[in-house]
Write an enzyme that holds these catalytic residues in place. Structure first.
Site, short mmCIF file in Angstrom:
data_model
loop_
_atom_site.label_atom_id
_atom_site.label_comp_id
_atom_site.label_asym_id
_atom_site.label_seq_id
_atom_site.Cartn_x
_atom_site.Cartn_y
_atom_site.Cartn_z
N ILE A 1 0.87 -1.18 0.00
CA ILE A 1 0.00 0.00 0.00
C ILE A 1 0.90 1.23 0.00
O ILE A 1 1.85 1.31 0.79
CB ILE A 1 -0.91 0.00 1.25
N SER B 1 -9.19 -4.18 -13.46
CA SER B 1 -9.35 -2.74 -13.60
C SER B 1 -7.98 -2.06 -13.59
O SER B 1 -7.09 -2.49 -12.85
CB SER B 1 -10.12 -2.16 -12.39
N HIS C 1 -5.63 -3.87 -10.86
CA HIS C 1 -6.25 -4.65 -9.77
C HIS C 1 -7.10 -5.77 -10.36
O HIS C 1 -7.88 -5.54 -11.28
CB HIS C 1 -7.10 -3.73 -8.89
N VAL D 1 -7.34 2.75 -0.57
CA VAL D 1 -6.91 1.62 -1.41
C VAL D 1 -7.95 1.27 -2.50
O VAL D 1 -9.14 1.13 -2.21
CB VAL D 1 -6.63 0.38 -0.52
N ASP D 2 -7.47 1.14 -3.74
CA ASP D 2 -8.28 0.70 -4.89
C ASP D 2 -9.53 1.55 -5.11
O ASP D 2 -10.59 1.03 -5.50
CB ASP D 2 -8.66 -0.80 -4.73
N ASN E 1 -2.50 1.91 -11.16
CA ASN E 1 -2.49 0.57 -10.58
C ASN E 1 -3.37 -0.39 -11.37
O ASN E 1 -4.34 0.03 -12.01
CB ASN E 1 -2.99 0.63 -9.12
C1 GAR Z 1 -1.81 -9.00 -11.29
O1 GAR Z 1 -2.78 -9.97 -11.60
C2 GAR Z 1 -2.43 -7.80 -10.60
O2 GAR Z 1 -3.78 -7.63 -10.92
C3 GAR Z 1 -2.27 -8.13 -9.16
O3 GAR Z 1 -1.04 -8.79 -9.08
C4 GAR Z 1 -0.85 -9.55 -10.26
C5 GAR Z 1 0.59 -9.44 -10.69
O4 GAR Z 1 0.88 -10.36 -11.69
N1 GAR Z 1 -2.28 -6.94 -8.38
C6 GAR Z 1 -2.88 -6.83 -7.20
O5 GAR Z 1 -3.44 -7.75 -6.66
C7 GAR Z 1 -2.79 -5.46 -6.57
N2 GAR Z 1 -3.64 -5.36 -5.45
P1 GAR Z 1 2.17 -10.22 -12.58
O6 GAR Z 1 3.35 -10.09 -11.62
O7 GAR Z 1 2.25 -11.47 -13.37
O8 GAR Z 1 2.01 -9.01 -13.46
#
Ligand code: GAR
Length: 186
Positions: A85, A129, A102, A137-138, A100
């Protein structure tokens, strides 16, 4: 990035293929073993490791990030799977310029374990998103989303795989839409 870096790679490929007019100045990771590092090496992108375990609080981590980014003369930050965060310390330095990704259709399933939350609440549709980051957050302005059907037999990993497929398609458009805004467009 904090994880395997597939979205980081999707951005790199979009730049190489001319779908996104951008330059990646550096990759910041908080996890010295994350997969994103390998990808940065492959494309000769400078890597900066800011291990959150060396910091007592979020602001202190953000201060280290601000100091590092100061050296790179960057325009914006993309959190491509950044699992920390961020505080107003960082956001005030880059107002409207932190983007970001999500893994849910915001405003549903904010925060941690969004995919697990979606499965447990038995929604029929979820997605991903890209949004501008604000302190809550988000909750920042949504730039682009993709929807995905949840099947009865889905578990976290099958659903995550389909969500990530869509993330790779929308992340660069999200970045471009954010840039239009911070550069004063509509
Ligand atoms: C992604 O799916 C993203 O949406 C998530 O982490 C993953 C990273 O994957 N992000 C979150 O959960 C943020 N709160 P990657 O390392 O393969 O890109």
């Amino acid at each position: 990035a904090s994880g395997k870096g597939s979205n980081f790679q999707a951005i790199i490929l979009d730049i190489i293929n001319g779908r996104l007019d951008a330059e990646i100045k550096c990759l910041i990771v908080n996890n010295p073993n994350c997969g994103a590092i390998k990808i940065a090496k492959q494309y000769s992108i400078p890597i900066e490791i800011v291990d959150h375990k060396n910091h007592n609080d979020r602001e202190s981590l953000d201060r280290e990030i601000i100091n590092i980014l100061g050296e790179y003369n960057i325009e914006a930050i993309v959190m491509a799977g950044w699992m920390r965060i961020v505080t107003s310390k960082l956001l005030n330095n880059y107002p409207g310029r932190v983007v970001n990704l999500h893994p849910s259709l915001l405003p549903s399933f904010k925060g941690n374990k969004a995919i697990k939350q979606a499965i447990e609440s038995k929604v029929k549709i979820t997605g991903c998103s890209v949004h501008i980051v604000k302190e809550e957050v988000d909750s920042g302005e949504i730039l682009i989303q993709a929807a995905i059907e949840v099947n009865q037999e889905d578990n976290e990993s099958t659903l995550q795989a389909r969500i990530q497929e869509q993330e790779h398609k929308i992340i660069s458009t999200g970045i471009a839409l954010a840039a239009i805004k911070w550069r004063g467009g509509k």
